[in-house]
Design an enzyme around this catalytic site. Structure first.
Site, PDB file in Angstrom:
ATOM      1  N   SER A  75       0.818  -1.202   0.000  1.00  0.00           N
ATOM      2  CA  SER A  75       0.000   0.000   0.000  1.00  0.00           C
ATOM      3  C   SER A  75       0.850   1.250   0.000  1.00  0.00           C
ATOM      4  O   SER A  75       2.035   1.228   0.331  1.00  0.00           O
ATOM      5  CB  SER A  75      -0.932   0.003   1.214  1.00  0.00           C
ATOM      6  OG  SER A  75      -0.247   0.562   2.315  1.00  0.00           O
ATOM      7  N   LYS A  76       0.184   2.306  -0.394  1.00  0.00           N
ATOM      8  CA  LYS A  76       0.820   3.611  -0.462  1.00  0.00           C
ATOM      9  C   LYS A  76       1.440   3.967   0.892  1.00  0.00           C
ATOM     10  O   LYS A  76       2.503   4.567   0.960  1.00  0.00           O
ATOM     11  CB  LYS A  76      -0.264   4.617  -0.819  1.00  0.00           C
ATOM     12  CG  LYS A  76       0.226   5.980  -1.192  1.00  0.00           C
ATOM     13  CD  LYS A  76      -0.946   6.783  -1.712  1.00  0.00           C
ATOM     14  CE  LYS A  76      -0.633   8.250  -1.749  1.00  0.00           C
ATOM     15  NZ  LYS A  76      -1.716   9.038  -2.277  1.00  0.00           N
ATOM     16  N   ARG A  77       0.769   3.536   1.951  1.00  0.00           N
ATOM     17  CA  ARG A  77       1.240   3.881   3.290  1.00  0.00           C
ATOM     18  C   ARG A  77       2.599   3.272   3.607  1.00  0.00           C
ATOM     19  O   ARG A  77       3.346   3.796   4.400  1.00  0.00           O
ATOM     20  CB  ARG A  77       0.207   3.461   4.352  1.00  0.00           C
ATOM     21  CG  ARG A  77      -0.647   4.630   4.796  1.00  0.00           C
ATOM     22  CD  ARG A  77      -1.877   4.133   5.500  1.00  0.00           C
ATOM     23  NE  ARG A  77      -2.776   3.480   4.560  1.00  0.00           N
ATOM     24  CZ  ARG A  77      -3.378   2.324   4.773  1.00  0.00           C
ATOM     25  NH1 ARG A  77      -3.168   1.662   5.874  1.00  0.00           N
ATOM     26  NH2 ARG A  77      -4.191   1.809   3.876  1.00  0.00           N
ATOM     27  N   ASP A  78       2.902   2.151   2.979  1.00  0.00           N
ATOM     28  CA  ASP A  78       4.193   1.534   3.260  1.00  0.00           C
ATOM     29  C   ASP A  78       5.334   2.265   2.577  1.00  0.00           C
ATOM     30  O   ASP A  78       6.487   1.938   2.754  1.00  0.00           O
ATOM     31  CB  ASP A  78       4.212   0.080   2.767  1.00  0.00           C
ATOM     32  CG  ASP A  78       3.135  -0.729   3.443  1.00  0.00           C
ATOM     33  OD1 ASP A  78       2.910  -0.482   4.632  1.00  0.00           O
ATOM     34  OD2 ASP A  78       2.527  -1.583   2.792  1.00  0.00           O
ATOM     35  N   GLY A  79       4.984   3.241   1.747  1.00  0.00           N
ATOM     36  CA  GLY A  79       6.020   3.911   0.977  1.00  0.00           C
ATOM     37  C   GLY A  79       6.498   2.944  -0.088  1.00  0.00           C
ATOM     38  O   GLY A  79       6.117   1.774  -0.092  1.00  0.00           O
TER      39      GLY A  79
END
Ligand code: GLU
Length: 481
Positions: free
Chosen positions: A253-257
């Protein structure tokens, strides 16, 4: 056979997620493999999420990797416009047609009313499904409310009984009970269609033969089929793609970078390597091959090679593949890629041929280049222990002796070339009856201040130049006093 037409339908989020790129790539490859057409459609009906420059980012990314579309917003085509917000006026008549045939209805329920009913359902431990409250409203009442300007949405009227089936080319036939399906909103209060409606209308009007998209849409597909049936339209073939995971439990996900195409490009991954790796996230050619150009992928890609289980994004594998791609570059291409990183590392004035020779076999992605050459711009503060090396048969005393010989000899060297440095240093070791390593080890330690360096003593001396080499050798000699 009918011409194959696929589409990539990203929403302009300002971010090209690896999973998105993979969906687009598979749609592209499927179309090209079958000599069909690949369309680009921008799904921007969620105007609140509008992000400046997001559409351009989509164009840029696809062009960058060579996934050229045959029809799309910028180049047009026979089925345009290809941006959903520009198609806004086209959806309502279709929704009204469904109202007439009983497959849809206007809903005037307010957000507060819906929230209250949802809360009541949750309190009873039930999941809220729209209760068809407005389905029974008389035409006169609807007209009255509309004349008053009351906001309303248009909902799909899903049958409460029976089942709906659809066939996916990867997952086979899937059947759901209609009673489990919700009466989705088709047209929002602002007149914009929802994804649930626009995807059906657009895929039909754009003559899409194969709908390829993420698995998250699998559960909604029966509702889409009910819409196709209500219109009497031909149902496309479905190919749902498994998600890309960070590990067994978590989606990438985007959150994981690091989940976006741009993140990797910024780190100096090669687009060809990235595309190659992404192609293998959920597809394999059925043999041992791993390296593919886009063109080769077009030839090899087939639905039978697509996976039913999620793919794991393994950054180590990507990095390995990228390093392979870097090693296969010509020295000129390597240098062209490396130049901005040379600048960042502060080694941009140094001999590019030598830099290429020592770095091309070692760099795995370009952002790791500066660390590999940090010692060239600033001699690290090192310990004299480093001069001791069993294999090279050196210790502090031997090193002092070596530097005492090497420093004056190099001071007298006017031709600072590879051959001259080589002849001088190797000639000196020979004359002294020393192993080459015994002489070169202290020289390299004094020049680099670390035991592991890309390139050997001669290459480092060439990069540092005569003055800096001598300065460092003398510093090393002083440490050894
Ligand atoms: N706009 C949707 C998304 O970005 C596209 C889904 C589809 O391909 O139908 O997820």
């Amino acid at each position: 056979m009918k011409e194959v037409r696929t589409r990539f339908a990203p929403s302009p989020t300002g971010y090209m997620h690896i999973g998105n790129l993979r969906s687009g790539l598979y749609a592209y490859l499927f179309a090209k493999h079958n000599h069909g057409k690949f369309l680009l459609r921008i799904e921007d009906t969620d105007q609140e999420r509008f992000i400046e420059g997001a559409t351009e980012l989509i164009y840029r990314t696809l062009k960058d990797v060579g996934m050229n579309w045959d029809e799309g917003p910028d180049i047009g085509g026979a089925f345009g416009p290809y941006v959903q917000s520009e198609r806004k006026s086209l959806y309502l008549p279709y929704a009204e047609q469904l109202i007439k045939s009983g497959h849809a209805y206007r809903c005037f329920c307010t957000k507060e009313e819906l929230d209250a009913r949802r809360a009541a359902a949750t309190a009873k431990g039930e999941t809220f499904k729209y209760d068809k409250h407005c389905l029974a409203m008389s035409e006169a009442e609807q007209q009255r409310r509309m004349a008053e300007g009351q906001p309303y949405v248009i909902r799909q009227n899903v049958p409460t009984e029976g089942t709906t089936s659809f066939t996916d080319l990867i997952f086979g036939t899937i059947t759901v009970n209609n009673s489990e399906l919700d009466d989705n909103v088709l047209i929002k209060a602002d007149g914009m269609p929802t994804y649930n409606f626009a995807n059906v209308v657009d895929d039909h009007l754009m003559a899409i033969t194969h709908v390829m998209r993420g698995m998250e849409y699998l559960a909604s597909t029966p509702k889409y089929n009910l819409l196709y049936e209500a219109f009497g339209w031909e149902i496309p073939q479905y190919i749902h793609m498994t998600p890309i995971m960070r590990d067994a439990q978590h989606k990438l996900s985007k959150r994981d970078g690091d989940a976006s195409y741009a993140d990797f490009i910024d780190k100096g991954y090669l687009k060809e390597a990235l595309l190659n790796y992404v192609a293998l996230l959920g597809w394999n050619p059925g043999d041992e091959r791993e390296f593919f150009t886009l063109q080769e992928l077009c030839g090899a890609f087939d639905v039978s090679g697509m996976s039913k289980s999620p793919a794991i994004f393994d950054v180590n594998k990507l990095t390995w593949m990228n390093a392979e791609y870097i090693r296969r570059l010509t020295p000129e291409a390597f240098t062209a890629h490396a130049r901005p990183w040379y600048k960042k590392a502060g080694v941009d004035g140094m001999d590019e041929d030598v830099l290429c020779r020592i770095l091309q076999p070692r760099v795995e992605y370009f952002a790791d280049l500066p660390d590999r050459v940090d010692f060239l711009t600033a001699l690290p503060d090192y310990d004299i222990e480093l001069f001791t090396n069993k294999k090279s048969k050196t210790d502090a005393a031997v090193s002092a002796q070596v530097l005492d010989m090497v420093i004056p000899a190099l001071e007298g060297l006017s031709d600072w070339s590879e051959t001259a440095l080589h002849d001088l240093l190797i000639g000196m070791a020979e004359a002294q009856g020393m192993k080459n390593g015994t002489l070169l080890w202290p020289v390299r330690i004094a020049m680099a201040g670390k035991t592991v360096t890309p390139g050997g003593a001669i290459e480092i001396a060439l990069l540092l130049g005569k003055a800096e080499t001598l300065r460092r050798l003398k510093l090393g000699r002083e440490k050894l006093c």
